[in-house]
Enzyme design. Structure first.
Site, PDB file in Angstrom:
ATOM      1  N   HIS A  10       4.930  -0.095  -0.129  1.00  0.00           N
ATOM      2  CA  HIS A  10       5.652  -0.721   1.011  1.00  0.00           C
ATOM      3  C   HIS A  10       4.633  -1.784   1.550  1.00  0.00           C
ATOM      4  O   HIS A  10       3.399  -1.775   1.501  1.00  0.00           O
ATOM      5  CB  HIS A  10       6.115   0.267   2.111  1.00  0.00           C
ATOM      6  CG  HIS A  10       5.002   1.208   2.815  1.00  0.00           C
ATOM      7  ND1 HIS A  10       4.574   2.328   2.253  1.00  0.00           N
ATOM      8  CD2 HIS A  10       4.579   0.844   3.835  1.00  0.00           C
ATOM      9  CE1 HIS A  10       3.767   2.889   2.942  1.00  0.00           C
ATOM     10  NE2 HIS A  10       3.556   2.128   4.061  1.00  0.00           N
ATOM     11  N   ARG A  64       6.022  -8.827  15.908  1.00  0.00           N
ATOM     12  CA  ARG A  64       6.584  -7.408  15.525  1.00  0.00           C
ATOM     13  C   ARG A  64       5.590  -6.535  16.056  1.00  0.00           C
ATOM     14  O   ARG A  64       4.322  -6.346  15.693  1.00  0.00           O
ATOM     15  CB  ARG A  64       6.931  -7.564  14.052  1.00  0.00           C
ATOM     16  CG  ARG A  64       7.513  -6.354  13.658  1.00  0.00           C
ATOM     17  CD  ARG A  64       7.771  -6.285  12.135  1.00  0.00           C
ATOM     18  NE  ARG A  64       8.383  -4.977  11.923  1.00  0.00           N
ATOM     19  CZ  ARG A  64       7.873  -3.847  10.971  1.00  0.00           C
ATOM     20  NH1 ARG A  64       6.575  -4.099  10.882  1.00  0.00           N
ATOM     21  NH2 ARG A  64       8.445  -3.074  10.804  1.00  0.00           N
ATOM     22  N   ASP A  80       0.684   5.460   1.825  1.00  0.00           N
ATOM     23  CA  ASP A  80       0.165   6.038   2.812  1.00  0.00           C
ATOM     24  C   ASP A  80      -0.713   7.076   2.439  1.00  0.00           C
ATOM     25  O   ASP A  80      -0.430   7.896   1.511  1.00  0.00           O
ATOM     26  CB  ASP A  80       1.080   6.412   3.884  1.00  0.00           C
ATOM     27  CG  ASP A  80       1.676   5.282   4.591  1.00  0.00           C
ATOM     28  OD1 ASP A  80       1.014   3.963   4.434  1.00  0.00           O
ATOM     29  OD2 ASP A  80       2.853   5.368   5.403  1.00  0.00           O
ATOM     30  N   HIS A 132       0.917  -1.225   0.178  1.00  0.00           N
ATOM     31  CA  HIS A 132      -0.122  -0.017   0.040  1.00  0.00           C
ATOM     32  C   HIS A 132       0.961   1.184  -0.075  1.00  0.00           C
ATOM     33  O   HIS A 132       2.077   1.182   0.265  1.00  0.00           O
ATOM     34  CB  HIS A 132      -0.798   0.008   1.163  1.00  0.00           C
ATOM     35  CG  HIS A 132      -0.285   0.087   2.456  1.00  0.00           C
ATOM     36  ND1 HIS A 132       0.640  -0.983   3.151  1.00  0.00           N
ATOM     37  CD2 HIS A 132       0.314   1.497   3.177  1.00  0.00           C
ATOM     38  CE1 HIS A 132       1.067  -0.496   4.289  1.00  0.00           C
ATOM     39  NE2 HIS A 132       0.966   0.867   4.177  1.00  0.00           N
TER      40      HIS A 132
HETATM   41  O1  LIG Z   1       4.649  -1.827  10.314  1.00  0.00           O
HETATM   42  C1  LIG Z   1       5.464  -1.112   9.560  1.00  0.00           C
HETATM   43  O2  LIG Z   1       6.515  -1.251   9.459  1.00  0.00           O
HETATM   44  C2  LIG Z   1       4.725  -0.319   8.404  1.00  0.00           C
HETATM   45  C3  LIG Z   1       3.310  -0.185   8.852  1.00  0.00           C
HETATM   46  C4  LIG Z   1       2.627   0.632   7.707  1.00  0.00           C
HETATM   47  O3  LIG Z   1       3.169   0.767   6.708  1.00  0.00           O
HETATM   48  C5  LIG Z   1       1.298   1.379   8.101  1.00  0.00           C
HETATM   49  O4  LIG Z   1       0.851   1.403   9.272  1.00  0.00           O
HETATM   50  O5  LIG Z   1       0.864   1.861   7.004  1.00  0.00           O
HETATM   51 FE   LIG Z   2       2.011   2.288   5.612  1.00  0.00          FE
END
Ligand SMILES: O=C(O)CCC(=O)C(=O)O
Ligand SMILES: [Fe+2]
Length: 332
Positions: free
Chosen positions: A268, A278, A213, A211
């Protein structure tokens, strides 16, 4: 009582219907090169005009070429980041039934999320849970140990940092310095706390599906487990090496539109891990709903749109196609 969301029960049909071939073809088995993102030391902004200009130039270059960079000496104390993580772990350790209660922490509905209600296959099912807190809700949130006050403290600092970074990046584009102060407020942004439970089939699904952001920029803090990947300019996924002292900055869709495509909102994703959980926390720096995003130069790549309109379009596209679609919808 169980802490973990019932992924198998909820997505039984998807697990059953995904045939063996599909599982074997899933690209997760590829070996990814590991990447150290451009690392920018923000203390150089205070060293004098030459060092300052060089530091801003590094940010501009990283935002244009990568859409991602790491920062150190960013002004958010490590002790506060550790406390946020501690509170985050505690809240996710609540029983699943509690997390899904209607008024959990007295937040608005759908603040607690898990999986992907619109998933049609393992490829678009995220093996993660999240607490997505719109900061306008924070004043009515339950204190719940020290979660609320820690979020308030963190959000205040993240807001200052995000505005500062956005202003440096915008200045280079000739956007007036007060742009972000006028269009963003501490309550227009949001904080998303992510937890990625150990995943029995890490080669078959993502922790978070690919996705971009939906914001101007994101401040991401992550633990040392790793798993974040981004798509580089050649269309290849590369793994981001976690850096314990750094925060990650991601350019979001709104900055790509505002900059008329100069800064890149990069796709990403997070790969799932079998053995370990995690945690990460993403601060999404967003404008108020009415803010109209207009490209800073002509001819514009994108038509003007309000943030509200952008979010509503994403909602519609997600419902109809399972895909966010995003900025391409607004291309001229
Ligand atoms: O957890 C991550 O490293 C990325 C999280 C992410 O891309 C998001 O919450 O939009
Ligand atoms: Fe993200």
């Amino acid at each position: 009582m169980a802490v973990e969301p019932p992924f198998f029960e909820k997505y039984k049909a998807i697990f059953q219907s995904s045939d063996r071939d599909e599982k074997q073809k899933f690209p997760m088995v590829e070996v990814f090169e590991e990447l150290e993102l451009p690392l920018i030391d923000l203390s150089h902004l205070n060293l004098g005009p030459f060092e300052r200009q060089k530091c801003i130039q590094q940010m501009v270059q990283a935002a244009s070429e990568w859409g991602f960079f790491s920062i150190v000496n960013h002004g958010i104390p490590q002790e506060l980041l550790d406390r946020l993580k501690y509170e985050q772990v505690k809240v996710f350790q609540q029983p699943f039934e509690k997390k899904t209660e209607k008024n959990f922490l007295n937040l608005s509905a759908h603040s607690y999320r898990w999986g992907n209600p619109l998933a049609t296959s393992l490829r678009n099912l995220s093996w993660s849970e999240a607490l997505h807190i719109s900061l306008k809700d924070i004043s009515k949130m339950d204190e719940y140990n020290k979660l609320r006050s820690t979020i308030e403290e963190y959000a205040a600092k993240a807001n200052i940092l995000a505005q500062r970074l956005a202003e440096y990046l915008a200045k280079h584009l000739g956007i007036k310095p007060s742009y972000f102060q006028e269009n963003c407020s501490p309550s227009s942004s949001s904080l998303r706390m992510n937890r990625y439970p150990p995943c029995p089939y890490p080669s078959m699904m993502f922790g978070i599906i690919p996705h971009t952001d939906t914001d101007f920029l994101t401040i991401l803090s992550q633990d040392l487990v790793g798993g974040l990947q981004l798509m580089n300019r050649n269309g290849r996924w590369v793994s981001v090496k976690p850096n314990p002292n750094a925060l990650l900055i991601t350019i979001g869709d709104l900055f790509q539109a505002l900059s008329n495509g100069i800064y890149k909102s990069i796709a990403h994703r997070v790969v799932a891990k079998q053995e370990v959980e995690r945690y990460s926390a993403a601060y999404f720096y967003c404008p108020t709903n009415e803010t109209v995003i207009e490209s800073c130069s002509k001819p514009s790549l994108y038509r003007n749109f309000s943030f509200k309109e952008y979010r509503e379009q994403i909602e519609r596209d997600l419902k109809a196609t399972g895909d966010k679609v995003g900025l391409t919808r607004f291309l001229l």
